[in-house]
Design a protein around this motif. Structure first.
Motif, PDB file in Angstrom:
ATOM      1  N   SER A   1       0.796  -1.200   0.105  1.00  0.00           N
ATOM      2  CA  SER A   1       0.077  -0.068   0.007  1.00  0.00           C
ATOM      3  C   SER A   1       0.875   1.158   0.059  1.00  0.00           C
ATOM      4  CB  SER A   1      -0.801   0.088   1.274  1.00  0.00           C
ATOM      5  OG  SER A   1      -1.756  -1.108   1.002  1.00  0.00           O
ATOM      6  N   VAL A   2       0.378   2.232  -0.750  1.00  0.00           N
ATOM      7  CA  VAL A   2       1.288   3.506  -0.876  1.00  0.00           C
ATOM      8  C   VAL A   2       0.188   4.480  -0.725  1.00  0.00           C
ATOM      9  CG1 VAL A   2       2.893   2.718  -2.429  1.00  0.00           C
ATOM     10  CG2 VAL A   2       1.075   3.623  -3.363  1.00  0.00           C
ATOM     11  N   SER A   3       0.705   5.528  -0.383  1.00  0.00           N
ATOM     12  CA  SER A   3      -0.294   7.025  -0.136  1.00  0.00           C
ATOM     13  C   SER A   3      -0.839   7.218  -1.517  1.00  0.00           C
ATOM     14  CB  SER A   3       0.487   8.009   0.732  1.00  0.00           C
ATOM     15  OG  SER A   3       1.413   8.359   0.139  1.00  0.00           O
TER      16      SER A   3
ATOM     17  N   PHE B   1      11.147   5.331  -4.483  1.00  0.00           N
ATOM     18  CA  PHE B   1      10.334   6.838  -4.341  1.00  0.00           C
ATOM     19  C   PHE B   1       8.960   6.702  -4.013  1.00  0.00           C
ATOM     20  CE2 PHE B   1       8.556  10.375  -6.708  1.00  0.00           C
ATOM     21  CZ  PHE B   1       9.414  11.479  -6.005  1.00  0.00           C
ATOM     22  N   LEU B   2       8.082   5.745  -4.818  1.00  0.00           N
ATOM     23  CA  LEU B   2       6.793   5.900  -4.862  1.00  0.00           C
ATOM     24  C   LEU B   2       6.223   5.296  -3.577  1.00  0.00           C
ATOM     25  CD1 LEU B   2       6.020   4.562  -8.447  1.00  0.00           C
ATOM     26  CD2 LEU B   2       5.836   7.237  -7.144  1.00  0.00           C
ATOM     27  N   LYS B   3       6.940   4.687  -2.998  1.00  0.00           N
ATOM     28  CA  LYS B   3       6.522   3.759  -1.491  1.00  0.00           C
ATOM     29  C   LYS B   3       6.731   4.910  -0.303  1.00  0.00           C
ATOM     30  CE  LYS B   3       8.425  -0.192  -0.429  1.00  0.00           C
ATOM     31  NZ  LYS B   3       9.356  -1.606  -0.378  1.00  0.00           N
ATOM     32  N   ILE B   4       7.603   5.857  -0.732  1.00  0.00           N
ATOM     33  CA  ILE B   4       7.691   7.114   0.223  1.00  0.00           C
ATOM     34  C   ILE B   4       6.546   8.145   0.020  1.00  0.00           C
ATOM     35  CG2 ILE B   4       9.038   8.664   1.622  1.00  0.00           C
ATOM     36  CD1 ILE B   4      11.440   6.734   0.809  1.00  0.00           C
ATOM     37  N   ALA B   5       6.907   8.512  -1.360  1.00  0.00           N
ATOM     38  CA  ALA B   5       6.061   9.841  -1.897  1.00  0.00           C
ATOM     39  C   ALA B   5       4.355   9.459  -2.234  1.00  0.00           C
ATOM     40  CB  ALA B   5       6.791  10.307  -3.090  1.00  0.00           C
ATOM     41  N   GLY B   6       4.323   8.066  -2.507  1.00  0.00           N
ATOM     42  CA  GLY B   6       2.878   7.952  -2.883  1.00  0.00           C
ATOM     43  C   GLY B   6       2.636   7.809  -4.456  1.00  0.00           C
ATOM     44  N   ALA B   7       1.668   7.351  -4.803  1.00  0.00           N
ATOM     45  CA  ALA B   7       1.270   7.452  -6.232  1.00  0.00           C
ATOM     46  C   ALA B   7      -0.068   7.781  -6.631  1.00  0.00           C
ATOM     47  CB  ALA B   7       1.532   5.760  -6.732  1.00  0.00           C
ATOM     48  N   ASP B   8      -0.520   7.941  -7.841  1.00  0.00           N
ATOM     49  CA  ASP B   8      -1.860   8.241  -8.246  1.00  0.00           C
ATOM     50  C   ASP B   8      -2.584   7.316  -8.860  1.00  0.00           C
ATOM     51  OD1 ASP B   8      -0.528   8.268 -10.577  1.00  0.00           O
ATOM     52  OD2 ASP B   8      -1.480  10.000 -11.652  1.00  0.00           O
ATOM     53  N   ARG B   9      -1.856   6.127  -8.862  1.00  0.00           N
ATOM     54  CA  ARG B   9      -2.666   4.818  -9.522  1.00  0.00           C
ATOM     55  C   ARG B   9      -2.066   3.609  -8.979  1.00  0.00           C
ATOM     56  NH1 ARG B   9      -0.102   6.814 -15.303  1.00  0.00           N
ATOM     57  NH2 ARG B   9       0.247   8.492 -13.960  1.00  0.00           N
ATOM     58  N   THR B  10      -2.579   2.489  -9.389  1.00  0.00           N
ATOM     59  CA  THR B  10      -1.914   1.248  -9.035  1.00  0.00           C
ATOM     60  C   THR B  10      -0.842   0.743 -10.159  1.00  0.00           C
ATOM     61  OG1 THR B  10      -4.146   0.224  -8.333  1.00  0.00           O
ATOM     62  CG2 THR B  10      -2.443  -1.372  -8.963  1.00  0.00           C
ATOM     63  N   LEU B  11       0.328   0.453  -9.552  1.00  0.00           N
ATOM     64  CA  LEU B  11       1.494  -0.102 -10.472  1.00  0.00           C
ATOM     65  C   LEU B  11       1.849  -1.484 -10.202  1.00  0.00           C
ATOM     66  CD1 LEU B  11       3.443   3.392 -10.111  1.00  0.00           C
ATOM     67  CD2 LEU B  11       2.014   2.409 -12.151  1.00  0.00           C
ATOM     68  N   TYR B  12       2.294  -2.149 -10.821  1.00  0.00           N
ATOM     69  CA  TYR B  12       2.720  -3.618 -10.937  1.00  0.00           C
ATOM     70  C   TYR B  12       4.066  -3.498 -11.012  1.00  0.00           C
ATOM     71  CZ  TYR B  12      -2.170  -4.236 -11.668  1.00  0.00           C
ATOM     72  OH  TYR B  12      -3.657  -4.240 -11.695  1.00  0.00           O
ATOM     73  N   HIS B  13       4.886  -4.030  -9.797  1.00  0.00           N
ATOM     74  CA  HIS B  13       6.265  -4.403  -9.877  1.00  0.00           C
ATOM     75  C   HIS B  13       6.390  -5.832 -10.731  1.00  0.00           C
ATOM     76  CE1 HIS B  13       9.813  -5.638  -7.296  1.00  0.00           C
ATOM     77  NE2 HIS B  13       9.911  -6.184  -8.345  1.00  0.00           N
TER      78      HIS B  13
ATOM     79  N   ALA C   1       7.260 -11.872 -14.705  1.00  0.00           N
ATOM     80  CA  ALA C   1       6.004 -12.153 -13.833  1.00  0.00           C
ATOM     81  C   ALA C   1       5.793 -10.807 -12.957  1.00  0.00           C
ATOM     82  CB  ALA C   1       6.320 -13.367 -12.872  1.00  0.00           C
ATOM     83  N   VAL C   2       4.756 -10.702 -12.439  1.00  0.00           N
ATOM     84  CA  VAL C   2       4.197  -9.640 -11.459  1.00  0.00           C
ATOM     85  C   VAL C   2       4.641 -10.272 -10.008  1.00  0.00           C
ATOM     86  CG1 VAL C   2       2.499  -8.384 -10.615  1.00  0.00           C
ATOM     87  CG2 VAL C   2       2.270  -8.874 -12.882  1.00  0.00           C
ATOM     88  N   GLU C   3       5.504  -9.373  -9.304  1.00  0.00           N
ATOM     89  CA  GLU C   3       5.909  -9.856  -8.083  1.00  0.00           C
ATOM     90  C   GLU C   3       5.384  -8.771  -7.082  1.00  0.00           C
ATOM     91  OE1 GLU C   3      10.370 -11.913  -8.370  1.00  0.00           O
ATOM     92  OE2 GLU C   3      10.282  -9.794  -7.481  1.00  0.00           O
ATOM     93  N   ASP C   4       4.765  -7.817  -7.261  1.00  0.00           N
ATOM     94  CA  ASP C   4       4.334  -6.903  -6.127  1.00  0.00           C
ATOM     95  C   ASP C   4       3.087  -5.893  -6.688  1.00  0.00           C
ATOM     96  OD1 ASP C   4       3.811  -5.498  -3.959  1.00  0.00           O
ATOM     97  OD2 ASP C   4       5.605  -4.687  -3.813  1.00  0.00           O
ATOM     98  N   THR C   5       2.375  -5.800  -6.377  1.00  0.00           N
ATOM     99  CA  THR C   5       1.398  -4.621  -6.714  1.00  0.00           C
ATOM    100  C   THR C   5       1.257  -3.451  -5.575  1.00  0.00           C
ATOM    101  OG1 THR C   5      -0.314  -6.218  -7.590  1.00  0.00           O
ATOM    102  CG2 THR C   5      -1.111  -3.996  -7.230  1.00  0.00           C
ATOM    103  N   LEU C   6       1.669  -2.068  -6.407  1.00  0.00           N
ATOM    104  CA  LEU C   6       1.591  -0.997  -5.430  1.00  0.00           C
ATOM    105  C   LEU C   6       0.200  -0.556  -5.570  1.00  0.00           C
ATOM    106  CD1 LEU C   6       5.044   0.645  -6.560  1.00  0.00           C
ATOM    107  CD2 LEU C   6       4.565  -0.919  -4.667  1.00  0.00           C
ATOM    108  N   THR C   7      -0.623  -0.530  -4.686  1.00  0.00           N
ATOM    109  CA  THR C   7      -1.915  -0.122  -4.336  1.00  0.00           C
ATOM    110  C   THR C   7      -2.096   1.163  -3.772  1.00  0.00           C
ATOM    111  OG1 THR C   7      -2.589  -1.390  -2.608  1.00  0.00           O
ATOM    112  CG2 THR C   7      -3.095  -2.252  -4.677  1.00  0.00           C
TER     113      THR C   7
END
Length: 190
Positions: A42-44, A134-146, A181-187
């Protein structure tokens, strides 16, 4: 068969499926992509990273298409967006780490301006690791797939972020487009 044996067999199958052989049959059926997500982070919610994410994804798409000149051109907008990001407005808890990651990410983004696609891909992979941090700290505007490809860089592996769970590998482009492969989803926390 033991659990170790089953794991070894599954690992061997995954590596073989990403081998990059290009027979007509293997192009359709054995060039497998895994989209099952192993974890979720989860990210802000932060719309302030929109320009950075858009520019990053544009560079990724250019590398997927094996378009070195487009990747170099798009990297300029990414470098500018990273440098322009206002860390003071960030809701992240670790501002010092965010500033360090921002600086390093901007440097790798500027390295993508090279006309050598191998240099671009190596810089992009390093940038991708920093972008996730960066996005784990700053946050994101959408879901991204690692997404992760075990075959990159003599089987040491490499990762990137994508707006889709479909695998389109920017580290190999057309030579191994669906390897990964998808390893993580940043939601985004809403």
């Amino acid at each position: 068969m033991t659990k170790t044996g089953l794991f070894s067999l599954a690992l061997a199958f995954a590596l073989i499926s990403c081998s990059g052989s290009k027979t007509e049959e293997s192009q359709d059926s054995s060039e497998m992509q895994e989209t099952e997500v192993s974890q979720t982070t989860s990210v802000s919610n932060n719309s302030g990273t929109l320009g950075i994410i858009d520019a990053y994804l544009a560079v990724k798409d250019a590398l997927v298409a094996d378009n070195s000149s487009d990747a170099a051109e798009k990297s300029k907008a990414l470098t500018e967006a990273l440098n322009a990001y206002d860390i003071a407005s960030s809701q992240g808890e670790d501002i010092e780490e965010l500033e360090r990651v921002q600086t390093e990410a901007a440097q790798f983004a500027s390295n993508i301006a090279s006309d050598d696609i191998a240099v671009q891909r190596e810089s992009f992979q390093a940038l991708s690791v920093l972008m996730k941090d960066f996005l784990k700290i700053a946050g994101a505007d959408r879901t991204l797939y690692h997404q992760y490809c075990p075959m990159y860089k003599n089987n040491t592996g490499g990762m990137w972020l994508s707006a889709s769970s479909d695998i389109k590998n920017p580290l190999f482009g057309s030579s191994m487009l669906n390897c990964g492969a998808v390893e993580d989803t940043l939601t985004v926390n809403l």
